[in-house]
Design an enzyme around this catalytic site. Sequence first.
Site, mmCIF file in Angstrom:
data_model
loop_
_atom_site.group_PDB
_atom_site.id
_atom_site.type_symbol
_atom_site.label_atom_id
_atom_site.label_comp_id
_atom_site.label_asym_id
_atom_site.label_seq_id
_atom_site.Cartn_x
_atom_site.Cartn_y
_atom_site.Cartn_z
ATOM 1 N N LYS A 152 0.930 -1.029 -0.086
ATOM 2 C CA LYS A 152 -0.038 0.103 0.103
ATOM 3 C C LYS A 152 0.854 1.271 -0.154
ATOM 4 O O LYS A 152 1.434 1.551 1.115
ATOM 5 C CB LYS A 152 -0.884 0.091 1.227
ATOM 6 C CG LYS A 152 -1.897 1.007 1.040
ATOM 7 C CD LYS A 152 -2.384 1.756 2.342
ATOM 8 C CE LYS A 152 -1.644 2.824 2.681
ATOM 9 N NZ LYS A 152 -1.730 4.170 1.875
ATOM 10 N N GLY A 205 6.973 5.372 8.046
ATOM 11 C CA GLY A 205 6.213 6.582 8.348
ATOM 12 C C GLY A 205 6.507 7.198 9.440
ATOM 13 O O GLY A 205 7.352 7.182 10.230
ATOM 14 N N SER A 206 5.268 8.037 9.777
ATOM 15 C CA SER A 206 5.289 8.685 11.046
ATOM 16 C C SER A 206 5.506 7.944 12.479
ATOM 17 O O SER A 206 4.812 6.754 12.526
ATOM 18 C CB SER A 206 4.190 9.850 11.253
ATOM 19 O OG SER A 206 3.173 8.974 11.103
ATOM 20 N N THR A 207 6.007 8.446 13.241
ATOM 21 C CA THR A 207 6.050 7.629 14.678
ATOM 22 C C THR A 207 4.734 7.551 15.196
ATOM 23 O O THR A 207 4.160 6.512 15.733
ATOM 24 C CB THR A 207 6.854 8.362 15.781
ATOM 25 O OG1 THR A 207 8.210 8.299 15.143
ATOM 26 C CG2 THR A 207 7.038 7.796 17.117
ATOM 27 N N VAL A 209 1.662 7.261 13.661
ATOM 28 C CA VAL A 209 1.097 6.130 12.997
ATOM 29 C C VAL A 209 1.662 4.814 13.234
ATOM 30 O O VAL A 209 1.027 3.776 13.355
ATOM 31 C CB VAL A 209 0.950 6.206 11.353
ATOM 32 C CG1 VAL A 209 0.470 5.143 10.659
ATOM 33 C CG2 VAL A 209 0.110 7.324 11.285
ATOM 34 N N GLY A 210 2.810 4.771 13.308
ATOM 35 C CA GLY A 210 3.760 3.613 13.542
ATOM 36 C C GLY A 210 3.162 3.036 15.160
ATOM 37 O O GLY A 210 3.137 1.846 15.231
ATOM 38 N N GLU A 227 9.678 1.651 10.567
ATOM 39 C CA GLU A 227 10.812 2.565 10.225
ATOM 40 C C GLU A 227 10.215 3.896 10.384
ATOM 41 O O GLU A 227 9.464 4.334 9.498
ATOM 42 C CB GLU A 227 11.455 2.422 9.048
ATOM 43 C CG GLU A 227 12.141 1.065 8.515
ATOM 44 C CD GLU A 227 13.394 0.989 9.322
ATOM 45 O OE1 GLU A 227 13.905 1.829 9.947
ATOM 46 O OE2 GLU A 227 13.919 -0.179 9.437
ATOM 47 N N CYS A 261 13.799 10.901 6.784
ATOM 48 C CA CYS A 261 13.769 10.269 8.216
ATOM 49 C C CYS A 261 15.417 10.432 8.577
ATOM 50 O O CYS A 261 15.462 10.689 9.952
ATOM 51 C CB CYS A 261 13.157 8.969 8.252
ATOM 52 S SG CYS A 261 13.840 7.712 7.150
ATOM 53 N N GLU A 354 10.218 16.551 14.751
ATOM 54 C CA GLU A 354 10.707 16.043 13.468
ATOM 55 C C GLU A 354 9.816 16.945 12.511
ATOM 56 O O GLU A 354 8.781 16.904 12.296
ATOM 57 C CB GLU A 354 10.527 14.545 12.952
ATOM 58 C CG GLU A 354 10.798 14.524 11.417
ATOM 59 C CD GLU A 354 10.398 12.929 11.216
ATOM 60 O OE1 GLU A 354 9.550 12.390 11.348
ATOM 61 O OE2 GLU A 354 11.410 11.988 10.518
#
Length: 464
Positions: A152, A205-207, A209-210, A227, A261, A354
């Site tokens: 995706k 992606g972003s922390t 969403v992670g 990551e 990143c 970030e």
Amino acid sequence: MIRVIEPATEEVMAELPRAGVVETDAAVARARAAFPAWRALDPAERSTVLHRLAHAIEDRAGELATLEARNAGKPISDAGGEIGMVVETFRYYAGAPERLLGKTIPVAGGVDMTFREPLGVVGLITPWNFPLTIASWKVAPALAAGNTIVLKPAELTPLTAIELEKVAVEAGIPEGVLNVVAGPGSVCGQRLVEHPDVAKVAFTGSTEVGRGIAQAAAGTIKRVTLELGGKSANVIFGDADLQAAASSAPLAVFGNAGQDCCARSRILVERSAMDEFMSALEQAVTALRVGDPLDHETQMGPLISADQLETVSSYVNGEAPVAFRGSAPDGPGYWFPPTVLAPVSNDDRPAREEIFGPVACVIPFEDEAEAVSIANDTIYGLSGSVWTRDGARALRTARAIETGVISINSNTSVRVSTPFGGFKQSGVGRELGPNALDAYSEVKNVYYATEPGDPEAGEAENIV
Ligand code: NDP
């Protein structure tokens, strides 16, 4: 419909159907159906098909680079390099199917051996900053290890992933082995994370969403590789080659318009070297060529979207200590000039969050202990650099900084053949190099009794 916007012009460059849960489920079902034959393929043949795919991407490198440059707003020279890395990544992992080695372990009563088994269907969720490159870091080792895939891409940049699916089929990857679903993360991504037939999710992606993915994956004890973000330190000691450090610092944070990143967005400079370093840095920043991504001379393009422009702008308001800035075009496009803030305290918001845009913070330090302490004073730990001519200090500092990858007298982070990933809230697991194969396979232990009576049988049952 997904309307894909070209960030340098704000014009629609493509429209495509937006997938939802039904399409995601159908893709998982196709991947599941394709799994038994793909995992059973003779390793040499799987290797041959991956080599063919690398070749097919190389044949279309120019076209894919242009598509990526237009869709992500990145300089065409960068996009060309990235597609080169995609080819290299598929070539590297094409060597893997025949090298997924197990072990034999000495035991009583028989023979014990381990196998590296594929996981099954893996869900790969990728971001917009390096669309095809990051996809290849996941797709290539996943295929090499015998898994099938639902990929995706980010809705902002789905075009090269869609091309990859077509190229893969043309190159001989069987239908159903690699399936691309272009739709929103909160719908298609979320479904992949929760789907009982998806064995693993690999996400970049972003922390934020992670964190949600890690929580949702717990429902099915799904394997995850994450990551995430970074706020990496570029530590410059007074005894370093200051010209080299200053001339390479701008692209280490402003490359890809800072949407990286690994961006070294905190530049830590020993106070005694501050004046000399800042004057060299100013020259390098003002010389950066910011403009049309399709111009081969361009070094920095626009930001990805109007939302990203708004977010980045919020860090450079009236009170921000702007030391100097580079240029940016006027007119349409999500442009933001490379901007250096100095001096900044590590407690200030631009040094803590970030930004994911072309904004660097210069933070002074007094000595090695303070440099390490500032570098580590962050929730992140992805990348970084140390510049010094003192070899022992270089290694001491590199070991002391809590980060997954670090370079000495260099600002490079990523190589196909070496592991990449974060400490702390920058993520879990490693991509690239030999390590990625561990993330796409499970170890199976097989014990084969060869002695009559199997002396270990009772003992093992007593333990478990
Ligand atoms: P996200 O983390 O939202 O997006 C990354 C990927 O995750 C996209 O494919 C996105 O889909 C998908 N996604 C979003 N929500 C979910 C969900 N609930 N479940 C599963 N998948 C999901 O990044 P953004 O695009 O919002 O960028 C915001 C910030 O994230 C940036 O400013 C930057 O700080 C950071 N970032 C870091 C990256 C890195 O390389 N570490 C890469 C990208 C962003 P879709 O976008 O299609 O909805």
